[in-house]
Design an enzyme around this catalytic site. Structure first.
Site: not given
Length: 188
Positions: A29-31, A176
């Site tokens: 998810l972060h990426r 992010t």
């Protein structure tokens, strides 16, 4: 404004503990949030607990209906599809309270702090030992997600705090990781 949400629930897996799977899911998810430059999607962990300290097996995404649908049309969940159930995007219940869900950082390892200070300030081991005693270490009771830094390769714990419920929502931006100090997410 976070008007919609969707839940991503981890399936039980005999080979991988839920914490390890949540770390992998959260990293993906972060990426995805980085690549989409998304500052309008928040997260929460509705199954988190403080005693025992667990992040839970559900990752809830918050945002507008169009933004969440746009994110979910991307292939960011590849490799995780066998480990998760993804619910449809739904409207937030009207009676929902709101919470800040934010990252908290703690000084949990005095030795690591000493090594860092020696590198950054070229101080001797004895000087650093005097400046950073063992007593600076903090005990943490917040749940966390174990991640690996893309830039350094180091593993780290991202501690997540869910504040007390608020009566009014607050608009703002998310980082992010989908966390924010100034924006709330619905809590229900």
């Amino acid at each position: 404004m976070t008007t919609h949400y969707l839940d991503i629930q981890l399936r039980p897996d005999p080979e991988f503990p839920a914490g390890q799977l949540m770390g992998a899911l959260f990293s993906k998810l972060h990426r995805a949030l980085v690549s989409h430059e998304a500052d309008d999607i928040g997260v929460s962990f509705p199954e988190h607990r403080l005693r025992p300290r667990e992040i839970g097996a559900c990752l809830r995404l918050h945002g507008t209906e169009s933004r969440l649908n746009e994110l979910m049309t991307q292939s960011w969940l590849s490799g995780m599809r066998d480990h998760v159930d993804v619910n449809a995007v739904s409207a937030v219940p009207t009676q929902a309270k709101h919470r800040f869900v934010r990252r908290r950082q703690f000084k949990t390892n005095a030795e690591r702090l000493r090594r860092r200070r020696m590198r950054r300030h070229a101080e001797s081991e004895q000087t650093v030992l005097e400046r950073i005693p063992d007593s600076v270490e903090q005990r943490v009771s917040l749940p966390f997600v174990q991640l690996r830094s893309a830039s350094t390769g180091q593993r780290f714990s991202l501690f997540v705090e869910h504040t007390d419920p608020q009566t009014q929502p607050r608009d703002g931006h998310f980082n992010t990781y989908g966390l924010s100090n100034d924006a709330t997410v619905p809590w229900f």
